[in-house]
Design an enzyme around this catalytic site. Structure first.
Site, PDB file in Angstrom:
ATOM      1  N   ASP A 119     -55.287 -65.327 -50.798  1.00  0.00           N
ATOM      2  CA  ASP A 119     -55.032 -66.424 -49.863  1.00  0.00           C
ATOM      3  C   ASP A 119     -53.817 -67.249 -50.269  1.00  0.00           C
ATOM      4  OD1 ASP A 119     -57.105 -66.159 -47.954  1.00  0.00           O
ATOM      5  OD2 ASP A 119     -58.546 -66.964 -49.380  1.00  0.00           O
ATOM      6  N   ASP A 120     -53.406 -67.123 -51.511  1.00  0.00           N
ATOM      7  CA  ASP A 120     -52.352 -67.969 -52.059  1.00  0.00           C
ATOM      8  C   ASP A 120     -50.988 -67.550 -51.509  1.00  0.00           C
ATOM      9  OD1 ASP A 120     -52.039 -69.876 -54.790  1.00  0.00           O
ATOM     10  OD2 ASP A 120     -50.248 -68.784 -54.185  1.00  0.00           O
TER      11      ASP A 120
END
Length: 226
Positions: free
Chosen positions: A172-173
């Protein structure tokens, strides 16, 4: 390393020797990885193993969607409420009125999340570090993301920095995904699913891979990759 859901596991090896093994493994993937790792040098990932999961989660929420300086200021004001205490206990934080925390700079949503984490620490949903070390990555993610305002990324940061797990890829980063785009000089940033699939090749060193991807310069030429 990541284990099957619900199985016991031992804290990851993050010794200097393990870092060197990870660097060799990743450098052997392809010339892009080799050049980038040679440019950055040895992995200097700095974990915070002395922190309890409860403290790590509260700190992570304080910094959510903020620049580091803003997060530092809010956290400092909160800590000042408790005098010489290194970090407030879950009971102390739960007993702190919302208006006092708002005065520190926390939003209403973050206050609700922090109070929820404190309550979860008291009832055992947020485990003590000694217990967490024996819980798999998957099980901890499922358990802690059940809390209001605690997302997968927040738990992954706990796994990386507090529990020292060696095979975590925070897909998700944006920094990880954008770092890979720069590494490979791609036109578009990979999606969460794409980077997750690509990152399977980096196991069992995905934590170290993420550390290096966070360090890709905005200008690929500065890294000698174009």
């Amino acid at each position: 390393m990541t284990s099957l859901p619900g199985s016991a596991m031992i804290a990851a090896d993050i010794s200097e020797n393990a870092y060197r093994n990870a660097e060799k493994f990743l450098s052997g993937l392809d010339p892009d990885w080799a050049r980038h790792i040679a440019h950055i040098g040895p992995c200097r990932h700095a974990s915070k193993p002395a922190r309890e999961p409860y403290e790590a989660l509260v700190r992570a929420i304080a910094y959510q969607q903020l620049h580091a300086r803003a997060g530092d200021a809010i956290l400092a004001r909160m800590l000042a409420l408790f005098g010489d205490t290194a970090f407030p206990t879950a009971r102390q934080l739960l007993d702190t009125p919302a208006d006092i925390l708002r005065g520190c700079g926390f939003s209403a949503s973050k206050i609700a999340t922090i109070h929820g984490i404190a309550q979860a620490a008291l009832d055992g949903t947020v485990p003590l570090r000694a217990e967490a070390l024996a819980i798999s990555d998957h099980a901890l993610i499922e358990r802690l993301t059940s809390l209001r305002g605690v997302g997968r990324w927040t738990v992954e940061m706990l796994l990386i920095y507090t529990l020292e797990r060696s095979d975590i890829l925070p897909a998700d980063d944006f920094g990880v995904r954008e770092g890979y785009r720069r590494l490979k000089n791609l036109e578009q940033t990979p999606t969460k699913k794409q980077i997750g699939d690509i990152g399977l090749a980096w196991s069992p060193y995905r934590t170290v891979a993420a550390w290096y991807l966070w360090r890709l310069p905005k200008n690929p030429a500065a890294n000698g990759t174009v």
